[in-house]
Design a protein around this motif. Structure first.
Motif, PDB file in Angstrom:
ATOM      1  N   LEU A 130       0.836  -1.201   0.000  1.00 58.96           N
ATOM      2  CA  LEU A 130       0.000   0.000   0.000  1.00 58.96           C
ATOM      3  C   LEU A 130       0.869   1.250   0.000  1.00 58.96           C
ATOM      4  N   ALA A 131       1.921   1.257   0.806  1.00 59.21           N
ATOM      5  CA  ALA A 131       2.810   2.420   0.843  1.00 59.21           C
ATOM      6  C   ALA A 131       3.412   2.705  -0.524  1.00 59.21           C
ATOM      7  N   ALA A 132       3.660   1.651  -1.296  1.00 53.55           N
ATOM      8  CA  ALA A 132       4.238   1.804  -2.627  1.00 53.55           C
ATOM      9  C   ALA A 132       3.194   2.172  -3.675  1.00 53.55           C
ATOM     10  N   GLY A 133       1.938   2.298  -3.267  1.00 54.45           N
ATOM     11  CA  GLY A 133       0.891   2.725  -4.180  1.00 54.45           C
ATOM     12  C   GLY A 133       0.148   1.600  -4.880  1.00 54.45           C
ATOM     13  N   GLU A 134       0.381   0.372  -4.465  1.00 51.47           N
ATOM     14  CA  GLU A 134      -0.320  -0.755  -5.084  1.00 51.47           C
ATOM     15  C   GLU A 134      -1.767  -0.792  -4.606  1.00 51.47           C
ATOM     16  N   ALA A 135      -2.646  -1.284  -5.465  1.00 50.62           N
ATOM     17  CA  ALA A 135      -4.053  -1.440  -5.104  1.00 50.62           C
ATOM     18  C   ALA A 135      -4.185  -2.633  -4.161  1.00 50.62           C
ATOM     19  N   ILE A 136      -4.897  -2.438  -3.071  1.00 48.02           N
ATOM     20  CA  ILE A 136      -5.106  -3.478  -2.069  1.00 48.02           C
ATOM     21  C   ILE A 136      -6.609  -3.704  -1.921  1.00 48.02           C
ATOM     22  N   ASP A 137      -7.004  -4.957  -1.935  1.00 47.69           N
ATOM     23  CA  ASP A 137      -8.403  -5.325  -1.740  1.00 47.69           C
ATOM     24  C   ASP A 137      -8.761  -5.122  -0.261  1.00 47.69           C
ATOM     25  N   PRO A 138      -9.782  -4.321   0.034  1.00 48.87           N
ATOM     26  CA  PRO A 138     -10.158  -4.082   1.430  1.00 48.87           C
ATOM     27  C   PRO A 138     -10.530  -5.363   2.187  1.00 48.87           C
ATOM     28  N   VAL A 139     -11.131  -6.311   1.497  1.00 54.21           N
ATOM     29  CA  VAL A 139     -11.479  -7.579   2.144  1.00 54.21           C
ATOM     30  C   VAL A 139     -10.207  -8.332   2.531  1.00 54.21           C
ATOM     31  N   GLU A 140      -9.225  -8.321   1.647  1.00 51.64           N
ATOM     32  CA  GLU A 140      -7.946  -8.954   1.968  1.00 51.64           C
ATOM     33  C   GLU A 140      -7.299  -8.271   3.166  1.00 51.64           C
ATOM     34  N   MET A 141      -7.395  -6.960   3.239  1.00 50.75           N
ATOM     35  CA  MET A 141      -6.824  -6.208   4.355  1.00 50.75           C
ATOM     36  C   MET A 141      -7.483  -6.620   5.671  1.00 50.75           C
ATOM     37  N   CYS A 142      -8.812  -6.730   5.668  1.00 51.13           N
ATOM     38  CA  CYS A 142      -9.528  -7.115   6.892  1.00 51.13           C
ATOM     39  C   CYS A 142      -9.199  -8.549   7.302  1.00 51.13           C
TER      40      CYS A 142
ATOM     41  N   LEU B  53      -5.871   2.983   3.872  1.00 47.93           N
ATOM     42  CA  LEU B  53      -6.748   2.404   2.849  1.00 47.93           C
ATOM     43  C   LEU B  53      -8.189   2.876   3.034  1.00 47.93           C
ATOM     44  N   GLU B  54      -8.649   2.914   4.278  1.00 51.34           N
ATOM     45  CA  GLU B  54     -10.008   3.391   4.550  1.00 51.34           C
ATOM     46  C   GLU B  54     -10.155   4.871   4.188  1.00 51.34           C
ATOM     47  N   GLY B  55      -9.128   5.653   4.462  1.00 50.21           N
ATOM     48  CA  GLY B  55      -9.162   7.063   4.092  1.00 50.21           C
ATOM     49  C   GLY B  55      -9.171   7.264   2.591  1.00 50.21           C
ATOM     50  N   LEU B  56      -8.380   6.467   1.882  1.00 47.95           N
ATOM     51  CA  LEU B  56      -8.351   6.556   0.419  1.00 47.95           C
ATOM     52  C   LEU B  56      -9.687   6.132  -0.177  1.00 47.95           C
ATOM     53  N   ALA B  57     -10.312   5.108   0.403  1.00 49.01           N
ATOM     54  CA  ALA B  57     -11.601   4.621  -0.096  1.00 49.01           C
ATOM     55  C   ALA B  57     -12.691   5.671   0.067  1.00 49.01           C
ATOM     56  N   SER B  58     -12.615   6.459   1.128  1.00 52.51           N
ATOM     57  CA  SER B  58     -13.619   7.496   1.359  1.00 52.51           C
ATOM     58  C   SER B  58     -13.264   8.807   0.663  1.00 52.51           C
ATOM     59  N   LYS B  59     -12.143   8.794  -0.058  1.00 50.35           N
ATOM     60  CA  LYS B  59     -11.647   9.983  -0.772  1.00 50.35           C
ATOM     61  C   LYS B  59     -11.254  11.101   0.182  1.00 50.35           C
ATOM     62  N   ALA B  60     -11.002  10.741   1.437  1.00 50.70           N
ATOM     63  CA  ALA B  60     -10.596  11.732   2.439  1.00 50.70           C
ATOM     64  C   ALA B  60      -9.535  11.116   3.348  1.00 50.70           C
ATOM     65  N   PRO B  61      -8.343  10.866   2.802  1.00 49.55           N
ATOM     66  CA  PRO B  61      -7.317  10.220   3.632  1.00 49.55           C
ATOM     67  C   PRO B  61      -6.972  11.006   4.890  1.00 49.55           C
ATOM     68  N   SER B  62      -7.102  12.325   4.850  1.00 48.43           N
ATOM     69  CA  SER B  62      -6.755  13.117   6.033  1.00 48.43           C
ATOM     70  C   SER B  62      -7.682  12.819   7.212  1.00 48.43           C
ATOM     71  N   ASP B  63      -8.896  12.290   6.927  1.00 45.98           N
ATOM     72  CA  ASP B  63      -9.806  11.927   8.010  1.00 45.98           C
ATOM     73  C   ASP B  63      -9.236  10.803   8.875  1.00 45.98           C
ATOM     74  N   GLU B  64      -8.363   9.995   8.306  1.00 43.73           N
ATOM     75  CA  GLU B  64      -7.774   8.865   9.032  1.00 43.73           C
ATOM     76  C   GLU B  64      -6.341   9.146   9.468  1.00 43.73           C
ATOM     77  N   SER B  65      -5.890  10.380   9.314  1.00 50.83           N
ATOM     78  CA  SER B  65      -4.483  10.698   9.551  1.00 50.83           C
ATOM     79  C   SER B  65      -4.028  10.410  10.986  1.00 50.83           C
ATOM     80  N   GLU B  66      -4.843  10.696  11.959  1.00 52.03           N
ATOM     81  CA  GLU B  66      -4.457  10.440  13.355  1.00 52.03           C
ATOM     82  C   GLU B  66      -4.277   8.945  13.606  1.00 52.03           C
ATOM     83  N   ARG B  67      -5.142   8.131  13.018  1.00 56.04           N
ATOM     84  CA  ARG B  67      -5.001   6.674  13.164  1.00 56.04           C
ATOM     85  C   ARG B  67      -3.710   6.186  12.528  1.00 56.04           C
ATOM     86  N   VAL B  68      -3.363   6.745  11.370  1.00 53.00           N
ATOM     87  CA  VAL B  68      -2.129   6.345  10.697  1.00 53.00           C
ATOM     88  C   VAL B  68      -0.926   6.711  11.565  1.00 53.00           C
ATOM     89  N   VAL B  69      -0.906   7.928  12.094  1.00 52.42           N
ATOM     90  CA  VAL B  69       0.206   8.369  12.939  1.00 52.42           C
ATOM     91  C   VAL B  69       0.314   7.491  14.181  1.00 52.42           C
TER      92      VAL B  69
END
Length: 188
Positions: free
Chosen positions: A59-71, A112-128
């Motif tokens: 994911l960090a490298a920009g590859e597409a990840i299936d959300p089901v696989e992630m879960c 991934l959840e932030g990218l899916a919602s088109k608002a990655p900054s909404d998940e920024s605190e969780r990422v940090v």
């Protein structure tokens, strides 16, 4: 000598860079939970933690990840952390290393959840938070990781990949990527 960045320092990096940072921290201590026993449950745990780090790197490298696989990977990695912590209670380092891998996956999942919602900054605190746990657990597992993680942070900070809380540019955090080997020659 490079010191590991604080959680507020981590907020100077965009989200893709934070996930790459977390994955590299986990990858550095991965040998501490590899080969701990030869039971089928142990082998499954090791595969699950490898998959967790691999998904974070991808994911960090920009590859597409299936959300089901992630879960699915998150559930399996959680079971692996519990198994390693319980079956190797006398080896805290293995438990910390497993936690680092799980945290790297959590950072990736939040992004991934932030990218899916088109608002990655909404998940920024969780990422940090997850990246900080991945770093802290890796350092608790092996203090040699602190210097290497500090160097990663410095390099990522200088790369102009974007600004927090944006996703920024993808980062190949592997040994073959721009950050180079996980450890400097002669330190591992």
């Amino acid at each position: 000598m490079a010191e590991t960045a604080t959680s507020s320092d981590l907020k100077q990096l965009p989200l893709f860079a934070l996930v790459a940072f977390a994955a590299r921290c986990a990858r550095r201590v991965q040998p501490l939970f590899l080969g701990k026993s030869n039971t089928s449950e142990s082998a499954e745990s090791l595969r699950s933690l490898e998959r967790a780090v691999r998904l974070a790197e991808a994911l960090a490298a920009g590859e597409a990840i299936d959300p089901v696989e992630m879960c699915t990977a998150e559930e399996a990695a959680g079971r692996a952390v519990v198994f390693i912590s319980e079956s190797h209670a006398d080896d805290e380092r293995a438990g910390y290393a497993a936690n680092s891998a799980f945290a790297a996956l959590n950072a990736a999942k939040a992004l991934l959840e932030g990218l899916a919602s088109k608002a990655p900054s909404d998940e920024s605190e969780r990422v940090v938070s997850a990246a900080a746990v991945a770093r802290d657990a890796a350092i608790a597992a092996d203090e040699q990781t602190e210097r290497a993680a500090g160097l990663d942070w410095e390099m990522l900070h200088r790369m102009f990949l974007g600004k927090y809380p944006a996703a920024g540019e993808p980062v190949d955090g592997s040994d073959q990527g721009m950050l180079g080997p996980l450890f400097a020659a002669g330190t591992r």
